[in-house]
Design a protein around this motif. Sequence first.
Motif, PDB file in Angstrom:
ATOM      1  N   PHE A 196      10.117 -14.531   1.675  1.00  0.00           N
ATOM      2  CA  PHE A 196      10.753 -14.336   0.366  1.00  0.00           C
ATOM      3  C   PHE A 196      10.310 -13.031  -0.287  1.00  0.00           C
ATOM      4  O   PHE A 196      11.132 -12.264  -0.803  1.00  0.00           O
ATOM      5  CB  PHE A 196      10.439 -15.511  -0.567  1.00  0.00           C
ATOM      6  CG  PHE A 196      10.736 -15.205  -2.000  1.00  0.00           C
ATOM      7  CD1 PHE A 196      12.048 -14.994  -2.415  1.00  0.00           C
ATOM      8  CD2 PHE A 196       9.719 -15.069  -2.933  1.00  0.00           C
ATOM      9  CE1 PHE A 196      12.334 -14.678  -3.737  1.00  0.00           C
ATOM     10  CE2 PHE A 196      10.002 -14.752  -4.251  1.00  0.00           C
ATOM     11  CZ  PHE A 196      11.309 -14.551  -4.651  1.00  0.00           C
ATOM     12  N   SER A 197       9.017 -12.758  -0.263  1.00  0.00           N
ATOM     13  CA  SER A 197       8.535 -11.573  -0.987  1.00  0.00           C
ATOM     14  C   SER A 197       9.013 -10.287  -0.313  1.00  0.00           C
ATOM     15  O   SER A 197       9.300  -9.299  -1.000  1.00  0.00           O
ATOM     16  CB  SER A 197       7.009 -11.600  -1.107  1.00  0.00           C
ATOM     17  OG  SER A 197       6.392 -11.526   0.160  1.00  0.00           O
ATOM     18  N   PHE A 198       9.119 -10.296   1.019  1.00  0.00           N
ATOM     19  CA  PHE A 198       9.635  -9.100   1.695  1.00  0.00           C
ATOM     20  C   PHE A 198      11.091  -8.859   1.297  1.00  0.00           C
ATOM     21  O   PHE A 198      11.502  -7.733   1.042  1.00  0.00           O
ATOM     22  CB  PHE A 198       9.530  -9.255   3.221  1.00  0.00           C
ATOM     23  CG  PHE A 198       8.149  -8.969   3.775  1.00  0.00           C
ATOM     24  CD1 PHE A 198       7.036  -8.887   2.952  1.00  0.00           C
ATOM     25  CD2 PHE A 198       7.971  -8.783   5.143  1.00  0.00           C
ATOM     26  CE1 PHE A 198       5.767  -8.626   3.472  1.00  0.00           C
ATOM     27  CE2 PHE A 198       6.712  -8.508   5.676  1.00  0.00           C
ATOM     28  CZ  PHE A 198       5.614  -8.433   4.837  1.00  0.00           C
ATOM     29  N   ILE A 199      11.856  -9.936   1.267  1.00  0.00           N
ATOM     30  CA  ILE A 199      13.273  -9.771   0.926  1.00  0.00           C
ATOM     31  C   ILE A 199      13.410  -9.444  -0.564  1.00  0.00           C
ATOM     32  O   ILE A 199      14.290  -8.675  -0.974  1.00  0.00           O
ATOM     33  CB  ILE A 199      14.100 -11.009   1.368  1.00  0.00           C
ATOM     34  CG1 ILE A 199      15.587 -10.714   1.361  1.00  0.00           C
ATOM     35  CG2 ILE A 199      13.820 -12.191   0.537  1.00  0.00           C
ATOM     36  CD1 ILE A 199      16.425 -11.857   1.915  1.00  0.00           C
TER      37      ILE A 199
ATOM     38  N   ASN B 181       0.853  -1.185   0.000  1.00  0.00           N
ATOM     39  CA  ASN B 181       0.000   0.000   0.000  1.00  0.00           C
ATOM     40  C   ASN B 181       0.893   1.240   0.000  1.00  0.00           C
ATOM     41  O   ASN B 181       1.595   1.518   0.983  1.00  0.00           O
ATOM     42  CB  ASN B 181      -0.929  -0.024   1.224  1.00  0.00           C
ATOM     43  CG  ASN B 181      -1.903   1.137   1.224  1.00  0.00           C
ATOM     44  OD1 ASN B 181      -1.526   2.277   0.938  1.00  0.00           O
ATOM     45  ND2 ASN B 181      -3.158   0.859   1.553  1.00  0.00           N
ATOM     46  N   THR B 182       0.835   1.973  -1.117  1.00  0.00           N
ATOM     47  CA  THR B 182       1.726   3.129  -1.260  1.00  0.00           C
ATOM     48  C   THR B 182       1.235   4.339  -0.474  1.00  0.00           C
ATOM     49  O   THR B 182       1.977   5.304  -0.302  1.00  0.00           O
ATOM     50  CB  THR B 182       1.861   3.517  -2.754  1.00  0.00           C
ATOM     51  OG1 THR B 182       0.552   3.781  -3.289  1.00  0.00           O
ATOM     52  CG2 THR B 182       2.507   2.397  -3.554  1.00  0.00           C
ATOM     53  N   THR B 183      -0.003   4.310  -0.031  1.00  0.00           N
ATOM     54  CA  THR B 183      -0.505   5.410   0.801  1.00  0.00           C
ATOM     55  C   THR B 183       0.065   5.313   2.215  1.00  0.00           C
ATOM     56  O   THR B 183       0.593   6.279   2.766  1.00  0.00           O
ATOM     57  CB  THR B 183      -2.051   5.374   0.890  1.00  0.00           C
ATOM     58  OG1 THR B 183      -2.598   5.273  -0.415  1.00  0.00           O
ATOM     59  CG2 THR B 183      -2.586   6.607   1.589  1.00  0.00           C
ATOM     60  N   SER B 184      -0.022   4.107   2.779  1.00  0.00           N
ATOM     61  CA  SER B 184       0.417   3.935   4.173  1.00  0.00           C
ATOM     62  C   SER B 184       1.804   3.314   4.269  1.00  0.00           C
ATOM     63  O   SER B 184       2.331   3.131   5.373  1.00  0.00           O
ATOM     64  CB  SER B 184      -0.601   3.067   4.917  1.00  0.00           C
ATOM     65  OG  SER B 184      -0.766   1.820   4.257  1.00  0.00           O
ATOM     66  N   HIS B 185       2.400   2.981   3.132  1.00  0.00           N
ATOM     67  CA  HIS B 185       3.707   2.303   3.135  1.00  0.00           C
ATOM     68  C   HIS B 185       3.700   1.064   4.037  1.00  0.00           C
ATOM     69  O   HIS B 185       4.562   0.900   4.894  1.00  0.00           O
ATOM     70  CB  HIS B 185       4.827   3.267   3.516  1.00  0.00           C
ATOM     71  CG  HIS B 185       5.340   4.046   2.344  1.00  0.00           C
ATOM     72  ND1 HIS B 185       6.654   4.400   2.182  1.00  0.00           N
ATOM     73  CD2 HIS B 185       4.706   4.502   1.236  1.00  0.00           C
ATOM     74  CE1 HIS B 185       6.813   5.055   1.047  1.00  0.00           C
ATOM     75  NE2 HIS B 185       5.639   5.144   0.460  1.00  0.00           N
TER      76      HIS B 185
ATOM     77  N   LYS C 151      -1.744  -5.215   8.369  1.00  0.00           N
ATOM     78  CA  LYS C 151      -0.748  -4.358   7.731  1.00  0.00           C
ATOM     79  C   LYS C 151       0.596  -4.509   8.435  1.00  0.00           C
ATOM     80  O   LYS C 151       0.652  -4.511   9.667  1.00  0.00           O
ATOM     81  CB  LYS C 151      -1.187  -2.889   7.812  1.00  0.00           C
ATOM     82  CG  LYS C 151      -2.367  -2.538   6.922  1.00  0.00           C
ATOM     83  CD  LYS C 151      -2.666  -1.046   7.005  1.00  0.00           C
ATOM     84  CE  LYS C 151      -3.684  -0.635   5.941  1.00  0.00           C
ATOM     85  NZ  LYS C 151      -3.842   0.831   5.858  1.00  0.00           N
ATOM     86  N   VAL C 152       1.642  -4.619   7.664  1.00  0.00           N
ATOM     87  CA  VAL C 152       2.995  -4.621   8.217  1.00  0.00           C
ATOM     88  C   VAL C 152       3.718  -3.406   7.649  1.00  0.00           C
ATOM     89  O   VAL C 152       3.969  -3.324   6.448  1.00  0.00           O
ATOM     90  CB  VAL C 152       3.760  -5.904   7.832  1.00  0.00           C
ATOM     91  CG1 VAL C 152       5.188  -5.855   8.377  1.00  0.00           C
ATOM     92  CG2 VAL C 152       3.035  -7.141   8.338  1.00  0.00           C
ATOM     93  N   PRO C 153       4.033  -2.429   8.515  1.00  0.00           N
ATOM     94  CA  PRO C 153       4.715  -1.223   8.022  1.00  0.00           C
ATOM     95  C   PRO C 153       6.049  -1.573   7.366  1.00  0.00           C
ATOM     96  O   PRO C 153       6.774  -2.455   7.831  1.00  0.00           O
ATOM     97  CB  PRO C 153       4.940  -0.401   9.295  1.00  0.00           C
ATOM     98  CG  PRO C 153       3.925  -0.911  10.265  1.00  0.00           C
ATOM     99  CD  PRO C 153       3.751  -2.363   9.950  1.00  0.00           C
ATOM    100  N   LEU C 154       6.343  -0.857   6.310  1.00  0.00           N
ATOM    101  CA  LEU C 154       7.560  -1.119   5.544  1.00  0.00           C
ATOM    102  C   LEU C 154       8.803  -1.125   6.428  1.00  0.00           C
ATOM    103  O   LEU C 154       9.670  -2.002   6.279  1.00  0.00           O
ATOM    104  CB  LEU C 154       7.678  -0.030   4.458  1.00  0.00           C
ATOM    105  CG  LEU C 154       8.874  -0.093   3.530  1.00  0.00           C
ATOM    106  CD1 LEU C 154       8.984  -1.449   2.859  1.00  0.00           C
ATOM    107  CD2 LEU C 154       8.768   1.009   2.477  1.00  0.00           C
TER     108      LEU C 154
END
Lengths: 249, 249
Positions: B230-233, B49-53, B207-210
Amino acid sequence: MEQISNLQVVPCASSDYLKAFTVRYSQNGTKKSWDFMRTHDSVSVLIFNTTSHCFILVKQFRPAVYMCEWEKSMPTPPHPEGSQEGSEGCPAPAPDEPATSGEGQESEGAAGQPEQPPASAGVTFELCAGLVDKPHLSLEEIARQEVLEECGYDVPVARLRRITSYRSGVGVTGAKQTMFYAEVSDEDRVSEGGGKPQEGELIEVVKVPLHEAMTFAYDESIPKTMGVIFSFIWFHSSMSPKYKISTNV
Amino acid sequence: MEQISNLQVVPCASSDYLKAFTVRYSQNGTKKSWDFMRTHDSVSVLIFNTTSHCFILVKQFRPAVYMCEWEKSMPTPPHPEGSQEGSEGCPAPAPDEPATSGEGQESEGAAGQPEQPPASAGVTFELCAGLVDKPHLSLEEIARQEVLEECGYDVPVARLRRITSYRSGVGVTGAKQTMFYAEVSDEDRVSEGGGKPQEGELIEVVKVPLHEAMTFAYDESIPKTMGVIFSFIWFHSSMSPKYKISTNV
C-alpha cells in the motif's frame, strides 16, 4: 443503526476459535520462543459494479474493534510497557482482566465507569472476504462463494482477477491473504447478500460511488481495513484509463 | 541467511503476550459472544532515502509466518471447516495439537514427516513499525523512536507526514494502525539500526530502489505485509510529480 447492550467481558481460558501455540527454535544458534495463533489463509475481493459505478463493500459490527474503543474510554491506560511484538498491528500484553460493563447503551456513566462508546465505534467497512477453510475449493472458488453469500452477486470464477497476496498479522498469525478484483453488473445480482445469519453473520452491503472512493479511502473518521484503502488506490492506479476517477486527494 | 533449527511446537495454555477474552453482548436484541485478543495500537513508517532514492524496509524472521508455511508442508490439511471468522486474515479453529518437528534444516524427510521449509519461508519484508505502548508519547514520537531503533535514522517528528489510519485484524484484534511517511537522507543516519537485540529483535535493514519499488510490491514471491504494498503504491500515486517512478506494472 446497531444497538449493542448487555456487554460483559470475561477472560477466555479456552476458545474454539483462538488457539495459541508456542514455538521454540534456534535462530542462528540462539534459542528463541514465540507465542502465535494458528490461522486460515483468507481471500478478499474488491467488487466494482459497472452498472452503478460503485464499489461494493461490507459493513459489520466487529466486537474486537469495539473492545479497542471501549478500552480507550476507560480512565486508566491498561497496557504495561514492552511486549513480544514490535510490528504492524499485533497483540501485546494485557492486564489480568478487563472490567465488566453491564447495560450498554443505557450506561449512566457512573463514577469510574465511563459511558460505553456508541455501537458505531465497532462498525467497520471491509472488502468482501472469507477464510480459506475448504481444502477442495480453489482460492477463486472461495472468493466467488463469498461474493455471492455476502454481497449477492453471482460472478463466474473466470471474471475474478488476482491483484496480489501478502502476509497479515506477521507477529501473531502470519496468514497469507490473497486479494481479487471482480467487476459485476446489476444483472449479476441474484440475492440480497448479507452473509449467513444462521452463523451469526449480520453483514450490511454498502455502495461507495466511484467519484467518492478516494475521499472515502482517506477519511480516517470512517473505520475501515487497509484492504479497502489499498484496493481503492490500486483501482485508481490501474483502472484510471478505463474509468474516470476523482483524484481530489 | 537465517538458520532455523530445533523447532518444537507446543500448545500455549498461558501466554504473557496473547491474552484472549470473550465478550458477550446483545446486538439489536440478539445475544452474541465473541472471542478476541487485547492489543496495542501500532504505527508504521514508510521511509524514503532521498540520497539513494531507496525505500528503507525491515526484514526479519517471523515465527508465525513460518509456522503457516510449515503447516502447509504437512501431509494432511489440518483445519476443520467453519469458524467464528469470515474476514480478512483472522484466526480460525485449529486441531488439538500440531506435530513436533525436531531438527530443522537437517530434517531427513522421513515417511510422514515432510521436510521443514527453509527459514526464508518465514522471513518477511515490512515497514518499520512499532506498538503504541508508551502512553506519554505521541504517535509521531513513537514512530520516530522506531525509525531510529530499527533503521538507524534520526528524523525530527516534524518531518513525519501522516498518511492514514485503519483497522487491522478486525476479527480478532481490531487495533488501529497509523501510517506515516518520512523522508530521510544519508546525513540522518546515526546508527546501524537493527532493533533491540537485547529484546530478541534480529532486524535487517534493507533498501528497495525506487525504480524497482512497484515490481517489488507486486512480486508475490517476496513475502511482505500489505503495508509495504500500500505505501509503495501510495508513494507512486502521491509523490510521482516529485520523483520519477517506474510504472511498469
